[in-house]
Design a protein around this motif. Structure first.
Motif, PDB file in Angstrom:
ATOM      1  N   CYS A  75     -21.215  56.124  10.558  1.00 42.79           N
ATOM      2  CA  CYS A  75     -20.265  55.019  10.368  1.00 42.79           C
ATOM      3  C   CYS A  75     -19.441  55.250   9.106  1.00 42.79           C
ATOM      4  CB  CYS A  75     -21.014  53.693  10.248  1.00 42.79           C
ATOM      5  SG  CYS A  75     -19.910  52.326   9.824  1.00 42.79           S
ATOM      6  N   GLY A  77     -17.098  52.745   8.345  1.00 46.49           N
ATOM      7  CA  GLY A  77     -16.542  51.426   8.024  1.00 46.49           C
ATOM      8  C   GLY A  77     -16.575  51.230   6.510  1.00 46.49           C
ATOM      9  N   ALA A  78     -15.772  50.288   6.023  1.00 45.86           N
ATOM     10  CA  ALA A  78     -15.606  50.166   4.569  1.00 45.86           C
ATOM     11  C   ALA A  78     -16.932  49.954   3.827  1.00 45.86           C
ATOM     12  CB  ALA A  78     -14.634  49.026   4.264  1.00 45.86           C
ATOM     13  N   ASN A  79     -17.822  49.142   4.395  1.00 46.00           N
ATOM     14  CA  ASN A  79     -19.099  48.909   3.720  1.00 46.00           C
ATOM     15  C   ASN A  79     -19.888  50.206   3.595  1.00 46.00           C
ATOM     16  OD1 ASN A  79     -19.983  45.868   3.243  1.00 46.00           O
ATOM     17  ND2 ASN A  79     -18.636  45.930   5.024  1.00 46.00           N
ATOM     18  N   CYS A  80     -19.963  50.944   4.688  1.00 44.46           N
ATOM     19  CA  CYS A  80     -20.691  52.215   4.665  1.00 44.46           C
ATOM     20  C   CYS A  80     -19.972  53.218   3.772  1.00 44.46           C
ATOM     21  CB  CYS A  80     -20.856  52.768   6.082  1.00 44.46           C
ATOM     22  SG  CYS A  80     -22.097  51.869   7.044  1.00 44.46           S
ATOM     23  N   GLN A 118     -23.839  46.579  11.000  1.00 39.89           N
ATOM     24  CA  GLN A 118     -25.082  46.599  10.214  1.00 39.89           C
ATOM     25  C   GLN A 118     -24.750  46.958   8.780  1.00 39.89           C
ATOM     26  OE1 GLN A 118     -28.134  48.835  12.257  1.00 39.89           O
ATOM     27  NE2 GLN A 118     -27.230  48.377  14.232  1.00 39.89           N
ATOM     28  N   CYS A 119     -23.638  46.392   8.326  1.00 36.57           N
ATOM     29  CA  CYS A 119     -23.003  46.806   7.081  1.00 36.57           C
ATOM     30  C   CYS A 119     -23.916  46.710   5.860  1.00 36.57           C
ATOM     31  CB  CYS A 119     -21.767  45.967   6.841  1.00 36.57           C
ATOM     32  SG  CYS A 119     -20.789  45.703   8.311  1.00 36.57           S
ATOM     33  N   ILE A 124     -24.866  53.942   7.978  1.00 38.69           N
ATOM     34  CA  ILE A 124     -25.538  53.939   9.264  1.00 38.69           C
ATOM     35  C   ILE A 124     -25.248  55.262   9.982  1.00 38.69           C
ATOM     36  CG2 ILE A 124     -25.647  52.819  11.540  1.00 38.69           C
ATOM     37  CD1 ILE A 124     -26.676  50.952   9.414  1.00 38.69           C
TER      38      ILE A 124
HETATM   39  S1  FES Z   1     -19.433  49.376   7.841  1.00 34.00           S
HETATM   40 FE1  FES Z   1     -20.976  50.666   8.655  1.00 34.00          FE
HETATM   41  S2  FES Z   1     -22.094  49.244   9.863  1.00 34.00           S
HETATM   42 FE2  FES Z   1     -20.475  48.012   9.147  1.00 34.00          FE
END
Ligand code: FES
Ligand SMILES: Cc1cc2nc3c(=O)[nH]c(=O)nc-3n(C[C@H](O)[C@H](O)[C@H](O)COP(=O)(O)O)c2cc1C
Ligand code: SF4
Lengths: 148, 408
Positions: A75, A77-80, A118-119, A124
């Motif tokens: 992943c 995504g910004a959190n990851c 699952q941020c 992840i």
């Molecule tokens: S940013 Fe990776 S699970 Fe949401």
């Protein structure tokens, strides 16, 4: 294997609304949909082969090419990403000498994916549908070795 | 403002609401009983209109107006669709609704369907939400046994069928016309509008599409009335909203707050501020599609109709000063490049080139030509694409250029 594609098809009414659900199910059952199977899908739904491909090729969860034995997804995504998922991606690229997104290696493929929601537990990583959380640059080796 | 009012999450931690008995013990399905007893869909349509409820799927369109358009249609066949495709990065509020209170969603779906005269409703769920699909299947089965949907609902003349349709991993299918294409067995590309789905939607019939969170407000409005609802939150943006806090914040998670709460309150009071040792840099409001908000803008209110930024999906990412901005740029641009549906050239090419430039930025190889290209690409995405996805793809990058000065 070809015995069961007919069985899967029979679970669905041959109507357009069932086309995507059927494609998804067949892809999940066999790993991908071969041209022969796609023809059966087209015949069953009474649509041209091109229409079946047109729909199938659009969706990530429907595979129209044979997949490598090892499909690794990370992943970004910004959190990851804030938790260093790009470092994990680079680590995997170096480990297998592959590039994310490339399809040249018949055994392993690395894909960058978007948020799985699952941020809080990122980065992840998903290997052949098994989900790993809090993966780090150093923990990733140990995980990969289990799959070889 | 009373920050403690809860409409959606009130009983989440009190009991396992997945069990229909528990949901009923807290007043669940009372709204449906009330609706069936009155059999006056116009009255409840008015209540929803008076509530001024705005769609929670991102655009903030008045639910009452859309509902009226479908209910008043000359066509007999109509459809209702619950949009549970939720795939904006950093957003998992609709999933939390299913995990914690699936019957509230189902009750809302039933009532809205009956109001617009639909006999068939679909729940379009994100293809990665396998567990939630199961929860919904079980909840639907329980509700069916209680005659809350199916033939002759609660012994009335109302009939409604509800089906779940699972997506297949395409962000754009959250856009309602793309979603409809996808149910119809086609590629999930957006359609030209008008005609709007309220006129010609699923199978060409009038269709009401609502976000799962929007729908979860309906039972409350039916019980307490639209006027009461309109008193909650801010004047132009009534009600509560689910926000998903993430990033460098102490207490990440899903929070329900009245609209009109400030970004500062949300991050520093509700979320406990930044994690230890971290310093605030900026916040991104609304997932990857969202604008960047600097420290001096934190007192802005989170509500619909704001000129400067949209609350979008309600995801709020808190970014601290140690974050590598190039990683974030690559996260955003990579997302839009992968998810562009490819229907129109400016978006297909623009998202690809922006991603390439983000990679070169990461590698420190950015050229003057790239810098100039960024300007053109952003303008093109903002002004020439077929659907709003193009604007989404440009938003954070533009702010990174203008507010964070990444190209200087
Ligand atoms: S940013 Fe990776 S699970 Fe949401
Ligand atoms: C690119 C794009 C993605 C969208 N994704 C979603 C989504 O995941 N969930 C959602 O409810 N609405 C999404 N929407 C908004 C829908 O098109 C539609 O406006 C919404 O479902 C209407 O429901 P509401 O009025 O209750 O907000 C998206 C819109 C666009 C342009
Ligand atoms: S703007 Fe992007 S997502 Fe929207 S229609 Fe064009 S290519 Fe598809």
């Amino acid at each position: 294997m070809s015995k069961t594609i007919e069985k899967i098809l029979l679970e669905f009414d041959p109507e357009n609304i069932s086309l995507l659900p059927a494609l998804k199910k067949i892809s999940a059952a066999f790993g991908h949909i071969s041209e022969k199977d796609m023809q059966k899908v087209a015949d069953y739904f009474e649509v041209p082969l091109s229409k079946a491909y047109e729909t199938a090729s659009f969706y990530d969860q429907v595979q129209i090419k044979k997949q490598p034995n090892l499909v690794i997804k990370v992943c970004s995504g910004a959190n990851c990403a804030m938790n260093n998922s790009f470092a994990v991606i680079r680590e995997i690229e170096n480990y297998f000498k592959i590039k994310a997104g490339d399809e040249f290696n018949a055994k392993v493929k690395l894909e960058i994916i978007s948020c799985l929601g699952q941020c809080g537990e990122g980065p992840i990583m998903v290997i052949n549908n098994k989900v790993y959380n809090n993966v780090t640059q150093s923990s990733v080796h140990g995980i990969l070795e289990k799959w070889l | 403002m009373n920050k403690n009012i809860k409409i959606i999450t009130k009983y989440w931690d009190v009991a396992d609401l997945k069990k229909i008995k528990n949901y009923e013990s807290f007043g669940g399905y009372k709204a449906l009983h009330k609706f069936i007893k009155d059999k006056n869909s116009d009255k409840f349509a008015d209540e929803i209109k008076n509530s001024s409820l705005l769609g929670r799927g991102g655009a903030g369109f008045p639910t009452g107006d859309k509902l009226e358009a479908v209910a008043g249609s000359g066509e007999k066949e109509r459809y209702f669709i619950c949009n549970l495709d939720e795939s904006e990065p950093g957003t998992y509020k609709d999933r939390a609704i299913v995990d914690n209170d699936p019957h509230k969603l189902i009750e809302g779906i039933i009532i809205l369907s009956l109001i617009i005269g639909a006999r068939k409703a679909f729940i379009y769920i994100n293809g990665n939400y396998g567990k939630q699909e199961e929860i919904l299947e079980n909840a639907l089965e329980e509700a069916y046994k209680k005659k809350y949907w199916g033939e002759k609902i609660l012994k009335s003349d109302y009939n409604l069928e509800i089906g779940i349709f699972s997506g297949a991993g395409a962000y754009i299918c959250g856009e309602e016309t793309a979603l409809i294409n996808s149910i119809e067995g086609s590629r999930g590309e957006p359609k030209m509008r008008p005609p709007y789905p309220t006129e010609k939607g699923l199978f060409g019939k009038p269709t009401l599409v609502n976000n799962a969170e929007t729908i979860s407000n309906i039972s409350w409005i039916v019980i307490y009335g639209g006027e009461e609802y309109a008193k909650i939150g801010s004047k132009n943006s009534p009600g509560t909203k689910l926000f998903v806090l993430g990033g460098a914040v102490k207490k990440p998670g899903v929070y329900e707050l009245p609209l009109g709460v400030t970004i500062r309150e949300l991050i520093f009071e509700i979320g406990g501020g930044l994690a230890k040792g971290k310093e605030f840099w900026f916040a991104q409001i609304g997932g990857s599609s969202g604008r960047l908000i600097m420290e001096k803008e934190l007192d802005a209110k989170l509500e619909f109709g704001n000129k400067d930024f949209s609350i979008g999906s309600g995801a709020i990412l808190v970014v601290d000063k140690t974050t590598n901005i190039y990683d974030l740029l690559l996260s955003w641009t990579g997302f839009f490049r992968r998810e562009s549906c490819g229907k129109c050239v400016p978006c297909r090419e623009g998202t690809f080139r922006l991603w390439e430039i983000a990679k070169r930025l990461q590698d420190g190889e950015i050229s003057e030509a790239d810098k100039k290209a960024v300007k053109d690409i952003l303008w093109t995405l903002e002004n020439t694409t077929f659907c709003p996805f193009g604007k989404f793809a440009a938003a954070a990058f533009r702010d990174a250029v203008e507010k964070l000065k990444i190209l200087k």
